[in-house]
Write a protein that holds these residues in place. Structure first.
Motif, PDB file in Angstrom:
ATOM      1  N   ALA A  79       0.835  -1.206   0.000  1.00  0.00           N
ATOM      2  CA  ALA A  79       0.000   0.000   0.000  1.00  0.00           C
ATOM      3  C   ALA A  79       0.868   1.254   0.000  1.00  0.00           C
ATOM      4  N   LYS A  80       1.932   1.233   0.795  1.00  0.00           N
ATOM      5  CA  LYS A  80       2.839   2.382   0.856  1.00  0.00           C
ATOM      6  C   LYS A  80       3.501   2.621  -0.498  1.00  0.00           C
ATOM      7  N   SER A  81       3.879   1.542  -1.164  1.00  0.00           N
ATOM      8  CA  SER A  81       4.551   1.688  -2.461  1.00  0.00           C
ATOM      9  C   SER A  81       3.632   2.258  -3.536  1.00  0.00           C
ATOM     10  N   THR A  82       2.321   2.165  -3.316  1.00  0.00           N
ATOM     11  CA  THR A  82       1.371   2.737  -4.283  1.00  0.00           C
ATOM     12  C   THR A  82       0.894   4.122  -3.855  1.00  0.00           C
ATOM     13  N   GLY A  83       1.476   4.648  -2.756  1.00  0.00           N
ATOM     14  CA  GLY A  83       1.199   6.027  -2.368  1.00  0.00           C
ATOM     15  C   GLY A  83       0.276   6.215  -1.183  1.00  0.00           C
ATOM     16  N   PHE A  84      -0.184   5.148  -0.570  1.00  0.00           N
ATOM     17  CA  PHE A  84      -1.063   5.291   0.599  1.00  0.00           C
ATOM     18  C   PHE A  84      -0.238   5.560   1.853  1.00  0.00           C
ATOM     19  N   ASP A  85      -0.830   6.308   2.784  1.00  0.00           N
ATOM     20  CA  ASP A  85      -0.181   6.605   4.056  1.00  0.00           C
ATOM     21  C   ASP A  85      -0.477   5.477   5.044  1.00  0.00           C
ATOM     22  N   VAL A  86       0.552   4.736   5.401  1.00  0.00           N
ATOM     23  CA  VAL A  86       0.388   3.551   6.234  1.00  0.00           C
ATOM     24  C   VAL A  86      -0.066   3.914   7.652  1.00  0.00           C
ATOM     25  N   LYS A  87       0.432   4.998   8.190  1.00  0.00           N
ATOM     26  CA  LYS A  87       0.022   5.400   9.538  1.00  0.00           C
ATOM     27  C   LYS A  87      -1.482   5.650   9.588  1.00  0.00           C
ATOM     28  N   THR A  88      -1.997   6.324   8.583  1.00  0.00           N
ATOM     29  CA  THR A  88      -3.436   6.580   8.517  1.00  0.00           C
ATOM     30  C   THR A  88      -4.205   5.285   8.323  1.00  0.00           C
ATOM     31  N   MET A  89      -3.694   4.408   7.506  1.00  0.00           N
ATOM     32  CA  MET A  89      -4.353   3.119   7.299  1.00  0.00           C
ATOM     33  C   MET A  89      -4.425   2.322   8.607  1.00  0.00           C
ATOM     34  N   ARG A  90      -3.342   2.338   9.383  1.00  0.00           N
ATOM     35  CA  ARG A  90      -3.343   1.632  10.672  1.00  0.00           C
ATOM     36  C   ARG A  90      -4.401   2.218  11.604  1.00  0.00           C
ATOM     37  N   ASN A  91      -4.538   3.544  11.585  1.00  0.00           N
ATOM     38  CA  ASN A  91      -5.570   4.188  12.406  1.00  0.00           C
ATOM     39  C   ASN A  91      -6.966   3.765  11.959  1.00  0.00           C
ATOM     40  N   ILE A  92      -7.179   3.701  10.655  1.00  0.00           N
ATOM     41  CA  ILE A  92      -8.484   3.283  10.131  1.00  0.00           C
ATOM     42  C   ILE A  92      -8.789   1.846  10.561  1.00  0.00           C
ATOM     43  N   VAL A  93      -7.811   0.956  10.450  1.00  0.00           N
ATOM     44  CA  VAL A  93      -8.009  -0.438  10.858  1.00  0.00           C
ATOM     45  C   VAL A  93      -8.352  -0.489  12.348  1.00  0.00           C
ATOM     46  N   ARG A  94      -7.638   0.296  13.159  1.00  0.00           N
ATOM     47  CA  ARG A  94      -7.905   0.338  14.597  1.00  0.00           C
ATOM     48  C   ARG A  94      -9.319   0.841  14.875  1.00  0.00           C
ATOM     49  N   LEU A  95      -9.735   1.888  14.174  1.00  0.00           N
ATOM     50  CA  LEU A  95     -11.073   2.438  14.373  1.00  0.00           C
ATOM     51  C   LEU A  95     -12.163   1.458  13.946  1.00  0.00           C
TER      52      LEU A  95
END
Length: 78
Positions: free
Chosen positions: A38-54
């Motif tokens: 996901a990071k290699s395609t331009g997504f912000d991993v920190k934000t993704m982790r927060n979304i998964v947590r939420l």
């Protein structure tokens, strides 16, 4: 005889735990790979982790956490 049965049961439990720990490590590696992709395609991993947590949270807990965060942000003028 009960000592050998207890020892055998203990050995079986330990072996099951070891297998599950190995599976858990494999799954954790797979998750790490997905985040890297996901990071290699331009997504912000920190934000993704927060979304998964939420998304793991129940709605009322998520709403409460978001309200509290907003309250703190307002108190700090953010």
């Amino acid at each position: 005889m009960s000592d050998s049965i207890s020892a055998e049961q203990l050995r079986l439990f330990i072996e099951r735990i070891e297998r599950l720990e190995e599976e858990k490590k494999g799954i954790a590696d797979d998750i790490k790979d997905v985040y890297a992709e996901a990071k290699s395609t331009g997504f912000d991993v920190k934000t993704m982790r927060n979304i998964v947590r939420l998304r793991k949270m129940e709605k009322h807990h998520r709403d409460e956490a978001e309200m509290l965060l907003e309250t703190y942000k307002q108190a700090l003028g953010i």
